[in-house]
Design a protein around this motif. Structure first.
Motif, PDB file in Angstrom:
ATOM      1  N   TYR B  91      57.889 -26.623 -43.685  1.00  0.00           N
ATOM      2  CA  TYR B  91      58.626 -25.462 -43.173  1.00  0.00           C
ATOM      3  C   TYR B  91      57.795 -24.188 -43.316  1.00  0.00           C
ATOM      4  O   TYR B  91      57.658 -23.412 -42.364  1.00  0.00           O
ATOM      5  N   TYR B  92      57.228 -24.000 -44.514  1.00  0.00           N
ATOM      6  CA  TYR B  92      56.475 -22.751 -44.733  1.00  0.00           C
ATOM      7  C   TYR B  92      55.173 -22.720 -43.937  1.00  0.00           C
ATOM      8  O   TYR B  92      54.729 -21.645 -43.528  1.00  0.00           O
ATOM      9  N   ASP B 219      67.076 -27.668 -41.598  1.00  0.00           N
ATOM     10  CA  ASP B 219      67.878 -26.635 -40.932  1.00  0.00           C
ATOM     11  C   ASP B 219      67.057 -25.370 -40.714  1.00  0.00           C
ATOM     12  O   ASP B 219      67.098 -24.751 -39.641  1.00  0.00           O
ATOM     13  N   LYS B 220      66.334 -24.977 -41.738  1.00  0.00           N
ATOM     14  CA  LYS B 220      65.508 -23.770 -41.653  1.00  0.00           C
ATOM     15  C   LYS B 220      64.424 -23.921 -40.581  1.00  0.00           C
ATOM     16  O   LYS B 220      64.151 -22.987 -39.822  1.00  0.00           O
ATOM     17  N   LEU B 221      63.842 -25.115 -40.525  1.00  0.00           N
ATOM     18  CA  LEU B 221      62.799 -25.379 -39.538  1.00  0.00           C
ATOM     19  C   LEU B 221      63.383 -25.309 -38.126  1.00  0.00           C
ATOM     20  O   LEU B 221      62.791 -24.712 -37.207  1.00  0.00           O
ATOM     21  N   THR B 222      64.547 -25.898 -37.986  1.00  0.00           N
ATOM     22  CA  THR B 222      65.231 -25.884 -36.684  1.00  0.00           C
ATOM     23  C   THR B 222      65.528 -24.441 -36.265  1.00  0.00           C
ATOM     24  O   THR B 222      65.260 -24.032 -35.130  1.00  0.00           O
ATOM     25  N   LYS B 223      66.062 -23.671 -37.215  1.00  0.00           N
ATOM     26  CA  LYS B 223      66.435 -22.276 -36.955  1.00  0.00           C
ATOM     27  C   LYS B 223      65.187 -21.446 -36.617  1.00  0.00           C
ATOM     28  O   LYS B 223      65.197 -20.642 -35.681  1.00  0.00           O
ATOM     29  N   LEU B 224      64.142 -21.672 -37.381  1.00  0.00           N
ATOM     30  CA  LEU B 224      62.875 -20.947 -37.179  1.00  0.00           C
ATOM     31  C   LEU B 224      62.366 -21.165 -35.756  1.00  0.00           C
ATOM     32  O   LEU B 224      61.981 -20.214 -35.064  1.00  0.00           O
ATOM     33  N   GLU B 227      64.747 -19.510 -33.147  1.00  0.00           N
ATOM     34  CA  GLU B 227      64.629 -18.045 -33.149  1.00  0.00           C
ATOM     35  C   GLU B 227      63.320 -17.568 -32.523  1.00  0.00           C
ATOM     36  O   GLU B 227      63.237 -16.459 -32.019  1.00  0.00           O
ATOM     37  N   ASN B 228      62.307 -18.420 -32.619  1.00  0.00           N
ATOM     38  CA  ASN B 228      60.991 -18.016 -32.114  1.00  0.00           C
ATOM     39  C   ASN B 228      60.658 -18.676 -30.775  1.00  0.00           C
ATOM     40  O   ASN B 228      59.504 -18.624 -30.321  1.00  0.00           O
ATOM     41  N   ASP B 229      61.695 -19.315 -30.208  1.00  0.00           N
ATOM     42  CA  ASP B 229      61.525 -19.923 -28.893  1.00  0.00           C
ATOM     43  C   ASP B 229      60.395 -20.960 -28.890  1.00  0.00           C
ATOM     44  O   ASP B 229      59.554 -20.978 -27.992  1.00  0.00           O
ATOM     45  N   TYR B 255      71.186 -35.982 -36.567  1.00  0.00           N
ATOM     46  CA  TYR B 255      70.797 -34.576 -36.762  1.00  0.00           C
ATOM     47  C   TYR B 255      70.236 -34.006 -35.458  1.00  0.00           C
ATOM     48  O   TYR B 255      70.590 -32.894 -35.047  1.00  0.00           O
ATOM     49  N   ALA B 256      69.354 -34.796 -34.849  1.00  0.00           N
ATOM     50  CA  ALA B 256      68.717 -34.332 -33.612  1.00  0.00           C
ATOM     51  C   ALA B 256      69.772 -34.079 -32.530  1.00  0.00           C
ATOM     52  O   ALA B 256      69.740 -33.043 -31.845  1.00  0.00           O
ATOM     53  N   SER B 257      70.705 -35.009 -32.404  1.00  0.00           N
ATOM     54  CA  SER B 257      71.706 -34.827 -31.342  1.00  0.00           C
ATOM     55  C   SER B 257      72.637 -33.659 -31.674  1.00  0.00           C
ATOM     56  O   SER B 257      73.046 -32.913 -30.789  1.00  0.00           O
ATOM     57  N   ALA B 258      72.938 -33.470 -32.946  1.00  0.00           N
ATOM     58  CA  ALA B 258      73.808 -32.358 -33.342  1.00  0.00           C
ATOM     59  C   ALA B 258      73.126 -31.009 -33.126  1.00  0.00           C
ATOM     60  O   ALA B 258      73.798 -29.999 -32.932  1.00  0.00           O
ATOM     61  N   ASN B 259      71.814 -30.996 -33.188  1.00  0.00           N
ATOM     62  CA  ASN B 259      71.089 -29.728 -33.105  1.00  0.00           C
ATOM     63  C   ASN B 259      70.303 -29.557 -31.807  1.00  0.00           C
ATOM     64  O   ASN B 259      69.503 -28.633 -31.684  1.00  0.00           O
ATOM     65  N   GLY B 260      70.525 -30.484 -30.883  1.00  0.00           N
ATOM     66  CA  GLY B 260      69.859 -30.376 -29.586  1.00  0.00           C
ATOM     67  C   GLY B 260      68.357 -30.542 -29.667  1.00  0.00           C
ATOM     68  O   GLY B 260      67.600 -29.855 -28.971  1.00  0.00           O
ATOM     69  N   LEU B 261      67.917 -31.413 -30.539  1.00  0.00           N
ATOM     70  CA  LEU B 261      66.478 -31.641 -30.699  1.00  0.00           C
ATOM     71  C   LEU B 261      66.090 -32.997 -30.136  1.00  0.00           C
ATOM     72  O   LEU B 261      66.931 -33.901 -30.044  1.00  0.00           O
ATOM     73  N   ASP B 262      64.836 -33.141 -29.791  1.00  0.00           N
ATOM     74  CA  ASP B 262      64.318 -34.458 -29.389  1.00  0.00           C
ATOM     75  C   ASP B 262      63.808 -35.166 -30.625  1.00  0.00           C
ATOM     76  O   ASP B 262      63.156 -34.546 -31.480  1.00  0.00           O
ATOM     77  N   TYR B 263      64.100 -36.456 -30.693  1.00  0.00           N
ATOM     78  CA  TYR B 263      63.585 -37.250 -31.804  1.00  0.00           C
ATOM     79  C   TYR B 263      62.987 -38.526 -31.236  1.00  0.00           C
ATOM     80  O   TYR B 263      63.671 -39.268 -30.509  1.00  0.00           O
ATOM     81  N   ILE B 264      61.728 -38.760 -31.515  1.00  0.00           N
ATOM     82  CA  ILE B 264      61.073 -39.981 -31.034  1.00  0.00           C
ATOM     83  C   ILE B 264      60.651 -40.799 -32.237  1.00  0.00           C
ATOM     84  O   ILE B 264      59.840 -40.327 -33.054  1.00  0.00           O
ATOM     85  N   ASN B 265      61.209 -42.005 -32.325  1.00  0.00           N
ATOM     86  CA  ASN B 265      60.782 -42.938 -33.365  1.00  0.00           C
ATOM     87  C   ASN B 265      59.751 -43.876 -32.746  1.00  0.00           C
ATOM     88  O   ASN B 265      60.108 -44.794 -32.005  1.00  0.00           O
TER      89      ASN B 265
END
Lengths: 530, 353
Positions: B91-92, B219-224, B227-229, B255-265
């Motif tokens: 994250y950092y 969550d922080k990574l998702t938000k970051l 927020e930064n597009d 998590y991905a579906s709840a947050n609108g993210l793509d997840y590839i396994n």
């Protein structure tokens, strides 16, 4: 808070800076607050114990002192009104009243020390006795906290109480000033055991920033860190390995272990005291010296006059003299002289008093038999050396070696060997095992036993041993220089660049070669546990 | 008075210089053996703006080749990877990255979700020491420290590394003030082969739930990124070990579906990737070798181009100039490792063994 922890260094820096920033009249109250914060950080529960000792000793001493002053004033005025016998009776009555208060306070505080430190030791011994008589159901151990530095602050407080009771000085009028005397943080953890009339001279004074005093203090702190981190904590690894594997490390290695431990203990304890004295000195406060090159002593008696001096003098002044001058001892002396003759008879009370002192010294060091046996071992060695005095006189009348360098060197080596052997009780913490390992030095040592792999197997590399060796050389050199006066004064007299090189060299040596941080298990100062 | 003042200043300068030099000498260089410790700091030497930044542990930096992405898709990317990189460290690093540049996509490998607390000081060091000082580094240190660690040891590395005085080698003197490049835009290359055989199934766990701390940083990574597009893509590398449990996979999917993210396994896409576990791994299935990494990179490059619209920038001369140097090193390293395998049976030359 370990002296060698970042937390302590940070705490120290904050205290030091604030000490010289605040108004001077606030300096001693500030130190009291800092000392209580220091103790609170260690464990808030400790504060209760130190506060109880402080308050009871303060008021006990104050009542005794006030009574003394009042009585002396009244007696001066009225003594002509009484006959000699009446005067005696009045004094005795007054003394008796003071004695009751004194004993109540003394026994109460020593009782706290005894209960916290020796309850489980007593239970263990009772259980051993019960099981010897076939009773399997022993007494359960109790979970007691042992406040940090309780042996030190209790002895310091009781020393003060005894001095007030004996009329050496009047009691301190200010509870908070007395509280600072008891809890002064640099010496709270491992001593020295200061005397009130020594420490109070500079403890409550207002101190202006003095570059020389501060630099001397910092130099002393640095020297303490060097001893502790570069020498003590490094050789500790080998000491622990030797103790942990007595099957492998016996014979010659038990001897090596004893030597290593002697070095570790010296560097650890004197290093800690150097830090204590240095910290106090940076704030203009003078703490009593606790060591004067003990390993240069020519006999055990001299050694004990140079090692942990404040403890030795405490036991001498407050235990040995009162016991040997007690009515019981007077009677015993009379009886033994009548029975055993003048020569032998007069020694009985002295030896008995010595026995009590050394037994107490042993148990003061720790609630276990190894410390008691260690203490009594010292007593036996001192007694034997006193008994051999006529032989020494005869020897020196025949062999003229006294005063020669060779003879002095022999004496120093002998002292080191005897003291290191006795310290094995402290090192192995197990009386039968200590005897076994000491015996193995004579029965199992052989040249074939000695090999480099075994020393490396102790967890130190060749480089580590080299660092310890060089550190020891520096230690010895500084001690030798110190025989002809203050080393720091000598350094102070050197040109500034040379001074800088010495200080900076010592700082960098500690920084780089110190056994601290990750990769080293931070070790407590040995005397912290007392 | 002036003389004294100058003397004090001079003493301080000499003292601090001495500490600085000692510190530089004693800190580990990671130029041979464990190279991973040198990778984080290499990022700052890359002057280009990246469209894609991969952030995560060895499942990224050993499995994806930015060189391949550039050569075949014109994607300018970088892997900010380090050994056992924990999610708060990721994250950092991401936070620092978006302060320094504006990537279109951040790809995060989710294996580190399994760690909810700080793990290991040595791994922390390999991630944190290389970071430049910033609030991101400070917070990353605070989040990462194990009980035995102290913040001040990071500020003054000599306090941590002083014990290396007895391990100093010529390398420590040689690399006091500079480092050679050990990675290829964050990629750690291995060309050797050790087939994956009998990879064990994961042992059942008492609790499959990812920890609160892990989720907090996810969550922080998702938000970051939001927020930064920046598009955040969660991935699980196709490597066989450490075992990736279905229960873990489900949590990431949710998590991905709840947050609108793509997840590839990528474990589920092994056939599509064309991975051959007898040829494409150098350590029995833990990590891909170059052959495997290029297969995965091909899929990822295609995906980034078609699904995320990452541009082909091979027409930019400044980038070409930069990548030519990286490719030159890349090919030289392939040559070096291949030669070593022929001569010594291992990618390591005799000087590294």
């Amino acid at each position: 808070m370990l002296f060698t922890s970042y937390g302590f260094i940070g705490f120290l820096l904050a205290v030091f800076v604030l000490y010289y920033l605040i108004p001077k009249k606030m300096q001693w109250p500030f130190l009291l607050i800092a000392s209580y914060i220091f103790y609170f950080i260690a464990d808030p529960r400790y504060l209760i114990f130190i506060a109880i000792t402080t308050v009871t000793t303060f008021y006990g001493a104050k009542v005794i002192s006030d009574k003394k002053v009042a009585f002396d004033g009244w007696f001066k005025e009225h003594k002509k009104e009484y006959e000699k016998e009446e005067r005696k009776a009045l004094k005795a009555k007054e003394h008796s009243a003071e004695k009751k208060i004194f004993l109540a306070c003394l026994l109460f505080n020593l009782g706290i020390l005894a209960v916290t430190k020796y309850t489980n030791f007593t239970i263990a011994n009772i259980n051993s006795l019960l099981s010897a008589f076939g009773r399997a159901d022993g007494i359960s151990f109790v979970d007691l906290i042992i406040p940090m530095g309780i042996s030190f602050y209790t002895f310091q407080s009781m020393g003060y109480l005894i001095d007030v009771y004996n009329g050496k000085h009047e009691a301190q009028d200010n509870l908070f000033k007395f509280a600072l005397f008891v809890s002064f943080f640099p010496q709270l953890v491992q001593g020295p055991i200061s005397r009130y009339h020594d420490l109070s001279q500079t403890l409550y004074e207002e101190h202006s920033f003095n570059w020389k005093t501060v630099s001397f203090g910092l130099e002393r702190i640095l020297w303490g860190f060097f001893k502790k981190l570069v020498i003590a904590d490094r050789i500790l690894v080998a000491v622990q390995a030797i103790i942990a594997d007595t099957d492998t490390y016996n014979g010659f290695y038990a001897f090596a272990g004893a030597m290593f431990y002697a070095l570790e203990l010296y560097a650890d304890f004197t290093g800690g005291i150097d830090i204590t004295i240095g910290v106090a000195e940076t704030m203009g406060i003078k703490v009593t010296e606790n060591f004067i090159r003990p390993y240069f002593s020519k006999n055990i008696k001299e050694y004990w006059n140079r090692w942990h001096i404040t403890m030795g003098t405490w036991f001498t002044d407050y235990i040995f003299y009162p016991i040997s001058a007690s009515q019981f001892m007077m009677k015993l002396s009379k009886k033994s002289r009548a029975r055993l003759g003048n020569n032998l008879g007069k020694r009985v009370p002295v030896y008995l008093s010595s026995f009590i002192v050394w037994f107490t010294t042993g148990i003061w060091h720790g609630a276990s038999w190894n410390f008691i046996v260690w203490g009594l071992g010292n007593f036996v060695v001192i007694m034997i050396s006193q008994e051999l005095e006529p032989f020494y006189r005869w020897f020196h009348s025949k062999v003229h070696v006294r005063g020669t360098f060779g003879w002095r060197l022999f004496q120093v080596i002998r002292t080191v060997l005897i003291m290191s052997s006795l310290r094995m009780f402290d090192c192995y913490r197990d009386v039968p095992l200590t005897f076994k390992m000491f015996g193995s030095i004579f029965s199992q040592s052989s040249l074939s036993q000695i090999n480099a792999e075994a020393f490396i197997g102790m967890g130190l590399t060749g480089f580590d041993y080299l660092v310890v060796f060089v550190g020891m050389l520096i230690l010895v050199t500084v001690s030798l220089i110190g025989r002809s006066g203050s080393v720091r004064e000598k350094i102070y007299g050197l040109a500034a660049p040379v001074r800088f090189i010495i200080w900076y060299g010592l700082f960098m040596a500690t920084l780089v070669f110190g056994a601290y941080g990750i990769g080293y298990s931070a070790s407590q100062f040995i005397y912290n546990q007392f | 008075m002036m003389k004294k003042f100058i003397a004090i200043i001079l003493s301080l300068v000499i003292a601090l210089t001495g500490i600085f030099l000692a510190s530089k000498l004693l800190e580990p260089k990671y130029m041979s053996g464990i190279l991973e410790g040198a990778m984080i700091q290499e990022y700052y030497d890359d002057p280009t703006d990246h469209n894609v930044v991969f952030i995560g542990d060895c499942e990224l930096y050993e499995n994806i080749s930015p060189v391949y992405l550039w050569e075949n898709y014109g994607i300018n990317s970088y892997i900010r990877g380090s050994a056992q990189q924990l999610i708060w460290q990721s994250y950092y690093l991401a936070e620092e990255t978006v302060k320094m540049e504006h990537p279109d996509v951040i790809v995060f490998n989710v294996l580190s979700m399994k760690y909810n607390e700080p793990q290991n000081e040595a791994y922390n060091r390999m991630t944190l020491d290389g970071m430049k000082w910033s609030s991101s580094k400070v917070n990353s240190i605070k989040a990462s420290m194990t009980d035995e660690e102290n913040f001040i040891d990071y500020v003054f590395p000599i306090l941590r590394y002083h014990s290396r005085w007895s391990d100093l080698s010529a390398e420590d003197f040689k690399y006091m003030f500079h480092r050679d490049k050990v990675s290829f835009n964050g990629y750690y290359m291995r060309v050797d082969v050790k087939a994956a055989e009998n990879v064990p199934e994961g042992r059942p766990l008492a609790d499959y739930q990812f920890g609160d701390n892990s989720y907090y940083y996810l969550d922080k990574l998702t938000k970051l990124c939001k927020e930064n597009d920046v598009k955040l893509v969660l991935v699980k590398a196709p490597t066989l070990y450490p075992y990736w449990y279905d229960e873990w996979d489900q949590q990431i999917k949710d998590y991905a579906s709840a947050n609108g993210l793509d997840y590839i396994n990528f474990l589920e896409l092994q056939d599509e990737l064309g991975l051959d576990w007898s040829q494409d791994t150098y350590d029995g299935g833990l990590h891909l070798n170059l052959a495997g990494a290029e297969k995965l990179s091909d899929y990822v490059g295609n995906m980034l181009t078609t699904e995320y619209g990452i541009p082909d920038r091979r027409d930019e001369s400044a980038l070409n100039e930069y990548w030519d140097k990286v490719i030159e090193r890349y090919n030289a390293e392939i040559e070096r490792q291949t030669t070593n395998i022929k001569l010594y049976g291992t990618v390591h030359g005799p000087e590294e063994q």
